[in-house]
Scaffold this motif. Sequence first.
Motif, mmCIF file in Angstrom:
data_model
loop_
_atom_site.group_PDB
_atom_site.id
_atom_site.type_symbol
_atom_site.label_atom_id
_atom_site.label_comp_id
_atom_site.label_asym_id
_atom_site.label_seq_id
_atom_site.Cartn_x
_atom_site.Cartn_y
_atom_site.Cartn_z
ATOM 1 N N ASP A 139 -0.180 -1.971 -3.779
ATOM 2 C CA ASP A 139 0.162 -0.471 -3.533
ATOM 3 C C ASP A 139 1.175 0.146 -4.535
ATOM 4 O O ASP A 139 0.940 1.476 -4.549
ATOM 5 C CB ASP A 139 0.752 -0.285 -1.822
ATOM 6 C CG ASP A 139 -0.180 -0.908 -0.818
ATOM 7 O OD1 ASP A 139 -1.500 -0.557 -0.982
ATOM 8 O OD2 ASP A 139 0.360 -1.063 0.107
ATOM 9 N N GLU A 140 1.930 -0.725 -4.956
ATOM 10 C CA GLU A 140 3.031 -0.134 -5.897
ATOM 11 C C GLU A 140 3.348 -0.735 -7.145
ATOM 12 O O GLU A 140 2.997 -0.243 -8.255
ATOM 13 C CB GLU A 140 4.150 -0.301 -5.145
ATOM 14 C CG GLU A 140 4.699 0.319 -3.580
ATOM 15 C CD GLU A 140 5.986 -0.231 -3.085
ATOM 16 O OE1 GLU A 140 7.011 0.318 -3.930
ATOM 17 O OE2 GLU A 140 6.146 -0.608 -2.033
ATOM 18 N N PHE A 141 3.340 -2.061 -7.299
ATOM 19 C CA PHE A 141 3.958 -2.565 -8.409
ATOM 20 C C PHE A 141 3.103 -2.470 -9.697
ATOM 21 O O PHE A 141 3.543 -2.302 -10.847
ATOM 22 C CB PHE A 141 4.381 -4.043 -8.230
ATOM 23 C CG PHE A 141 5.482 -4.138 -7.148
ATOM 24 C CD1 PHE A 141 6.403 -3.077 -6.640
ATOM 25 C CD2 PHE A 141 5.867 -5.244 -6.413
ATOM 26 C CE1 PHE A 141 7.199 -3.137 -5.821
ATOM 27 C CE2 PHE A 141 6.470 -5.501 -5.334
ATOM 28 C CZ PHE A 141 7.315 -4.509 -5.279
ATOM 29 N N VAL A 142 1.831 -2.786 -9.671
ATOM 30 C CA VAL A 142 0.967 -2.626 -10.711
ATOM 31 C C VAL A 142 0.811 -1.249 -11.141
ATOM 32 O O VAL A 142 -0.003 -0.999 -12.288
ATOM 33 C CB VAL A 142 -0.654 -3.298 -10.220
ATOM 34 C CG1 VAL A 142 -0.539 -4.794 -9.921
ATOM 35 C CG2 VAL A 142 -1.380 -2.515 -9.232
ATOM 36 N N HIS A 143 1.085 -0.319 -10.403
ATOM 37 C CA HIS A 143 0.906 1.166 -10.646
ATOM 38 C C HIS A 143 2.275 1.730 -11.260
ATOM 39 O O HIS A 143 2.398 2.997 -11.418
ATOM 40 C CB HIS A 143 0.601 1.958 -9.608
ATOM 41 C CG HIS A 143 -0.713 1.487 -8.612
ATOM 42 N ND1 HIS A 143 -2.033 1.801 -9.407
ATOM 43 C CD2 HIS A 143 -0.852 0.892 -7.543
ATOM 44 C CE1 HIS A 143 -2.998 1.118 -8.452
ATOM 45 N NE2 HIS A 143 -2.118 0.772 -7.528
#
Length: 341
Positions: free
Chosen positions: A171-175
């Motif tokens: 949801d967050e970290f790869v983005h």
Amino acid sequence: MSFLSNFMPNAEPSLNKLLEDAADVVDRPNTETFAERLSKLKSAVFEHEAPNVQAAATSELLITKHRAFFMKLLVNMKQILFEGRKDVAALFNFLLSNDECSGDATQSFAFYVNEHFGEIFEVFFDYIRSGEMIPDIALLCGSMIRSIIRHKILYERVLSCPDLCIYPYLDEFVHLPNFDIASDAFNTLQEIFRLNAQMVARLFLEKNGVYDTFVPKYNSMLMSKNYLTKRLSIKLLSDMLLDRSNYNTMLKYIGSQKNLMISMLLLRDVSGNIQLESFHVFKIFVANPSKPKEISEILRNNKIKLVAYLSNFHNELDESDARFRDEKSLLIQTLNTLSDS
């Protein structure tokens, strides 16, 4: 008799003194004094001729005499001086990678991490989320999380706690906008899913309700505006789908119209590399001998365009990559047979 007294009867006072010295100033983490004492502790732990024994001795002392010390190190990392932060991560990784306690398991470092599991992940994830401000801490946290993943018992818990340990990556970290932190996050995600495919299937993918939550989150990575995230996500997906341990998950995935449409869209991406990675996902839909009716219908309705596209799809690779050439030819043949259905 403790593990420590069995193997290192003369080492406890030295290690204990170093731990006491560091613990005495752990509430002043931004001082040179603390950094020096932490460095001495790390050197004593690392430079021993028997690392497994020294790791066990250190873990026993942390748990029996200095229980709050390591959590304070993690919580205070943003206040610790730069070299000290690296020492904290090095100690954490060393103690977990050499965790082979043959005595009381409750005195192992893995037990300590498991006991503080939720708190540790919350601390690490807070640092990753604020990585733009202190990127080096976010990367150090990534290395410590991967050490957790490489420990079998802790890895099982990671897979069993997707809301806490896995979904924040999707949801967050790869983005995240910081390239290094996002790349590091994807490295962690790859390790989670590649380390042991059988455990991933049993403890995560085949658990009730997980698939329906996981796939939409994963598909959002496939459509990411970040080139690296998109490319690596497609590659990881094809590896997961083609692993025999994930057979049931693969059948579910290639039975979805939405997943097929995403695959077809990526096959026409402006990036040649993403096109090639997507080919290895798309071919699974086409090669499936038991396609659901709705999948066959989509392929049949788009057959002419797909065949024309694939006929000129990266023909520059045909001579150098026989497997790719043969797979492409088989897909074209398979698509052409759909007209007879």
